[in-house]
Design an enzyme around this catalytic site. Structure first.
Site, PDB file in Angstrom:
ATOM      1  N   ARG A 447      66.325  18.836  -3.633  1.00  0.00           N
ATOM      2  CA  ARG A 447      67.554  19.210  -2.938  1.00  0.00           C
ATOM      3  C   ARG A 447      68.637  18.188  -3.230  1.00  0.00           C
ATOM      4  O   ARG A 447      68.393  16.983  -3.257  1.00  0.00           O
ATOM      5  CB  ARG A 447      67.338  19.305  -1.422  1.00  0.00           C
ATOM      6  CG  ARG A 447      68.629  19.740  -0.690  1.00  0.00           C
ATOM      7  CD  ARG A 447      68.375  20.095   0.768  1.00  0.00           C
ATOM      8  NE  ARG A 447      68.266  18.944   1.627  1.00  0.00           N
ATOM      9  CZ  ARG A 447      68.904  18.802   2.795  1.00  0.00           C
ATOM     10  NH1 ARG A 447      69.710  19.762   3.229  1.00  0.00           N
ATOM     11  NH2 ARG A 447      68.720  17.735   3.541  1.00  0.00           N
ATOM     12  N   ASP A 597      73.572  21.685  10.745  1.00  0.00           N
ATOM     13  CA  ASP A 597      74.982  21.390  10.518  1.00  0.00           C
ATOM     14  C   ASP A 597      75.892  22.465  11.083  1.00  0.00           C
ATOM     15  O   ASP A 597      77.017  22.182  11.507  1.00  0.00           O
ATOM     16  CB  ASP A 597      75.238  21.193   9.023  1.00  0.00           C
ATOM     17  CG  ASP A 597      74.834  19.799   8.568  1.00  0.00           C
ATOM     18  OD1 ASP A 597      75.573  18.846   8.845  1.00  0.00           O
ATOM     19  OD2 ASP A 597      73.756  19.670   7.961  1.00  0.00           O
ATOM     20  N   ARG A 635      65.226  24.867  10.163  1.00  0.00           N
ATOM     21  CA  ARG A 635      65.202  24.575  11.599  1.00  0.00           C
ATOM     22  C   ARG A 635      64.735  23.149  11.862  1.00  0.00           C
ATOM     23  O   ARG A 635      63.917  22.598  11.137  1.00  0.00           O
ATOM     24  CB  ARG A 635      64.256  25.529  12.324  1.00  0.00           C
ATOM     25  CG  ARG A 635      64.719  26.983  12.324  1.00  0.00           C
ATOM     26  CD  ARG A 635      63.712  27.859  13.067  1.00  0.00           C
ATOM     27  NE  ARG A 635      64.183  29.228  13.187  1.00  0.00           N
ATOM     28  CZ  ARG A 635      64.969  29.672  14.151  1.00  0.00           C
ATOM     29  NH1 ARG A 635      65.367  28.836  15.091  1.00  0.00           N
ATOM     30  NH2 ARG A 635      65.359  30.916  14.201  1.00  0.00           N
TER      31      ARG A 635
END
Length: 939
Positions: A447, A597, A635
């Site tokens: 990521r 976020d 989550r």
């Protein structure tokens, strides 16, 4: 022992999720009421006596341990503090007593309450395992049906149910992604001790307390002695690491969860599922099928974490393979010991070199052991950066198929010789592990934030096309045209000889890792944080093409801010309309929804509705394009980060969005709470499997259009209020920094990733985890409810039938019911009196910050009153007394920690970190860890 324990755990009755504790007559008795919560309707019914006994056992051990070191007078001091905390008053005596504590007592007091709450958690986890208990923060036992009950319901409601169940599980794809977010406040050394304490409790649970056999009594005595020794070890161990863990340390923690829990739990879960399918459909789950898999971000998530480099990721991939082969060596050794049978099929005999072997299964497994051990030695040499000569005629294990295929031959041979019972024993367990874990333990996701790719490409383009304007200044249309042409082109774009900047070279090195993998088993997906446009995805596709030697990982855009969620379906629609991109994806697309976020950006209510609408839109777009969509849910553990009971959360998704496929992150301390013990892991896997099965085969109807209109209005109003407080009030950021332990939190050596994406800037640059953690510490939990107060208040004021309309949505719409359940739970954990004490100690009276603080507490009181009105209750959680009782029982142990924390923050005001005494700093960290342990879902 562990297998027996996990098996026994599945046969106990359900328990009622509440705790009790130590020291009333040498026991800390925590059976008290709470001023904010419903009292339990029937305490004897609610409190499991064995749970009470275990907490008392652990608490007594802790009390004796403390007394041996600090004396009985100190234990009396702790008792005094606890009694003050139990009183239903304004807490003045408690606060006065704690303010009078000398500096050299504060740390020990904080440690005592912290350690007790950690032990209470162990007792709760033990009982949850041994009674197949509730999902975390579940309201009622009936909220989550057993898998067998769900099978029966499907048989009643669906034609051809047997085939439908078999096909659904054969093709089910649940991937649980373990991430290293810094919410786990407990060191691995202590986690190991806590797991051993739980094993002692399990051993005691297996012994008959009524037995007068000498062996039983001696075993129980030894178990209690060992338990007291472990409690003493925990007390005399520093709660905190001396240094922040590195990304490699975090990855090793993930490997430990697999080794100590999941390795055992996975075959247990599959045995249960296998038997259920066999009883219902007459068929076992196919050997290659694995409804549940595990992936990881630990060592691959470089978003905002400069410590995760290409070198680190490479090392983590090797360490994962080493751990996997080490575990398979153990499995194969057991198989070699047990598979001493002589009857074998021709297929098996053709695989072994010695055709006349008397024990052909052992012969084959010996060959496999040579391969696996050689592979381990080769990996170790790579890790040590030394050469290694692979022996002739030995193949390294690079794919799970190299173990799976010969072991399947053994399986078929045993079945062909009517030895099914043996085939379906530990051999099948190993085959299930291979299908789930492969030989890489878990797939590692990569990521990175979108701007890092843009900056790298901008540097590359500026070098090869110096006359062009900056790439970041191009229109989206121009970016797409350039990227599509380069994706089609056979000419290389990136010079391998040019010396790029350190930042760009690191991005390129990350993509080069993909090229060095021999197959698609080690790496999972490439996730792009802060995705805004189709070009953000095309950039990654181009960098993969250039640096990954033709290999392509699934590219996953992550939409995590309100505006990005609102545009998500449009972005994917435009992306899937690009033929060049479609040629790369095999009609499969994964999209990640960011809960953390978006909630920080817009407030919980507006974010939840944006997430729901984004999933609806994405499902429709992918269906239009004929592309299979997998939604990846990012989550966290808290409601403010999308947390909540997994079963209810999955069923609250838009109908049709869970199409037998889902990815979900499991973050921070939630990994330990859900998967830290084999029994817990089995429970959690059953919860996920049940929810995905139900959402796929028995989806709820779509919400009424009138409900959607109401939600649009409620979300918009909540967002306006949230923005007016968080972004438009100039006092808010100074207030946040003053009243919460944010600065102290940054000193906690919890995770390898910095608390901020960028070191400059305000709340917008702060990561969601410390944002939520800080508000939870002072019991305001502001991100989870702010804005909802005005939204509900105005809706009810403007609509005479508003109450009935909201109640209808709660009754008939799983999404809204889930939101209200989580809101009520958050409000039950919030405490205006505790928040007021922080204000009293830290905020100057009559200042603008004090007025802001008072207004926030007023809002909290208002939303609590509104929720009571909407739910028709006199106290919060009246309809969920078990959960209410669990929260209430912890308060006398958490409240002293809050008071201590506020006092320590006051003493440290305006001091530089280096000027704060070490014991005071450690006491501050201890209060944060204790509050986190008491409230459980804190990050």
């Amino acid at each position: 022992m562990m297998l027996l324990r996990a098996t026994i755990a599945r046969n106990h009755s359900r328990f009622l999720s509440n705790i009790s504790d130590v020291h009333n007559n040498n026991r800390w008795d925590i059976f008290v009421s709470s001023k904010n919560l419903a009292a339990p309707r029937n305490e004897n019914h609610l409190v499991d006596e064995s749970l009470r006994a275990n907490v008392r056992l652990l608490g007594d051990s802790l009390g004796r341990t403390i007394a041996r070191e600090l004396g009985e007078d100190f234990v009396g001091e702790i008792e005094t503090i606890r009694n003050y905390a139990k009183r239903q008053d304004d807490g003045a005596q408690l606060h006065q007593y704690l303010r009078s504590l000398p500096d050299n007592h504060i740390l020990s007091v904080a440690r005592a309450f912290n350690q007790f709450l950690q032990l209470a958690n162990i007792a709760e986890q033990h009982h949850r395992v041994h009674s197949k208990g509730l999902d975390d923060d579940s309201r009622n036992v009936s909220d989550r049906p057993k898998l067998i009950d769900l099978f029966k319901r499907i048989e009643q409601e669906k034609t051809n149910a047997s085939q439908l169940l078999y096909d659904t599980f054969s093709n089910m794809k649940i991937e649980l992604v373990l991430t290293a977010h810094p919410t786990e406040t407990i060191r691995r050394s202590l986690i190991q001790k806590y797991n051993l304490i739980e094993e002692c409790l399990s051993l005691l649970a297996m012994l008959d307390p009524e037995s007068d056999e000498k062996y039983v009594s001696e075993t129980a005595h030894r178990a209690k002695e060992r338990l007291e020794e472990l409690v003493s070890q925990a007390w005399h161990t520093n709660e905190f690491r001396h240094e922040r863990p590195s990304p490699i340390d975090e990855a090793k923690s993930g490997f430990a969860v697999v080794e100590n829990s999941l390795w055992e739990a996975v075959p247990i879960f599959f045995r249960d599922l296998d038997q259920l399918l066999l009883n219902t459909t007459g068929k076992r789950l196919p050997l290659h099928a694995t409804p549940i898999r595990f992936a990881s971000w630990m060592g691959g998530d470089r978003d905002g974490n400069p410590n995760v480099t290409a070198a680190v990721t490479t090392e983590v991939l090797l360490l994962a393979r080493w751990q996997a082969v080490q575990l398979y060596i153990s499995d194969l050794e057991k198989l070699k010991t047990e598979l001493s049978m002589t009857k074998a099929s021709d297929e098996l005999l053709n695989l072994i070199r010695n055709k006349k072997a008397q024990e052909p299964y052992r012969e084959l497994i010996k060959d496999l052991l040579v391969q696996v051990r050689t592979t381990r030695e080769w990996i170790q040499a790579k890790l040590d950066n030394r050469s290694f000569t692979i022996p002739k005629h030995v193949q390294l294990i690079r794919s799970y198929k190299q173990l799976q295929e010969p072991l399947e031959v053994c399986y078929r041979s045993l079945c062909a010789n009517k030895l099914d019972l043996i085939a379906n024993g530990i051999l099948l367990d190993t085959l299930r592990r291979l299908a789930c874990f492969g030989v890489t333990l878990s797939k590692l996701d990569l990521r990175q934030e979108s701007t890092r790719h843009i900056e790298a490409l901008e540097e590359i383009i500026s070098y090869i096309l110096p006359q062009q304007s900056k790439y970041s200044e191009w229109t989206e249309e121009k970016k797409q045209e350039f990227l599509i042409n380069e994706l089609i082109s056979k000419r290389p774009l990136i010079s391998q000889r040019h010396k790029w900047s350190t930042e760009t070279q690191e991005v390129l090195d990350t993509f080069e890792i993909i090229s060095r993998q021999n197959n698609d088993e080690a790496l999972g997906t490439y996730i792009i944080s802060m995705t805004e446009q189709p070009s953000d995805i095309l950039v990654v596709a181009l960098l993969m093409k250039e640096m990954a030697n033709g290999k392509l990982l699934p590219i996953v855009p992550l939409f995590e801010r309100l505006k990005d969620l609102n545009c998500a379906s449009n972005v994917i629609d435009r992306l899937l309309s690009i033929k060049t991109y479609r040629n790369l994806i095999d009609n499969k697309q994964q999209v990640m929804i960011g809960y953390s976020d978006s909630a920080k950006d817009a407030g919980q209510l507006a974010a939840a509705w944006a997430q729901y609408r984004a999933q609806e839109g994405l499902s429709e777009v992918c269906k239009k394009h004929g592309v299979a969509l997998t939604l990846f849910h990012g989550r966290g553990g808290t409601v403010g980060r999308g947390g909540g009971p997994a079963h209810a959360a999955i069923l609250s998704q838009p109908p049709g969005s869970v199409n037998n496929s889902i990815r979900v992150t499991e973050q921070g301390e939630m990994i330990r709470f859900k998967f830290g013990l084999p029994g817990l892991a089995v429970l959690s896997m059953e919860i996920y499997a049940s929810a995905v099965l139900e959402a796929t085969l028995l989806p709820m109807p779509k919400p009424k259009e009138s409900w959607r209109e109401e939600m649009n209005k409620l979300a918009a109003r909540a967002h306006r209020t949230y923005n007016s407080v968080v972004r438009e009030n100039s006092d808010f950021v100074p207030y946040f920094r003053r009243i919460t332990p944010l600065n102290a939190l940054s000193q906690l050596p919890l995770g390898s990733r910095p608390a901020k994406r960028k070191q400059e800037g305000g709340v917008e640059t702060l990561r969601a985890i410390p944002w939520i953690f800080a508000w939870t510490q002072i019991r305001l939990l502001l991100p989870s409810w702010l804005g909802t107060d005005d939204a509900f208040g105005e809706f009810l004021k403007e609509n005479p039938d508003g109450l009935d309309r909201i109640r209808e949505m709660i009754q008939s719409w799983p999404f809204f019911r889930m939101y209200m359940d989580m809101l009520e739970m958050v409000l039950a954990k919030a405490d205006t009196d505790i928040a007021a004490y922080y204000e009293q100690r830290l905020i100057e009276p009559n200042s603008s910050m004090q007025k802001l603080s008072e207004s926030i507490r007023t809002r909290l009181h208002h939303i609590r009153e509104l929720v009571l009105l909407i739910t028709n209750q006199k106290e919060l959680l009246e309809s969920a007394p078990r959960l209410a009782h669990t929260i209430a029982l912890r308060n006398p142990y958490i409240e002293p920690l809050h008071a201590l924390q506020a006092e320590l923050m006051q003493r440290s005001l305006d001091k530089k970190q280096e000027d704060i005494p070490a014991d005071i700093s450690r006491a501050m960290m201890t209060t944060m860890a204790g509050i986190a342990a008491g409230l459980r879902n804190t990050g």
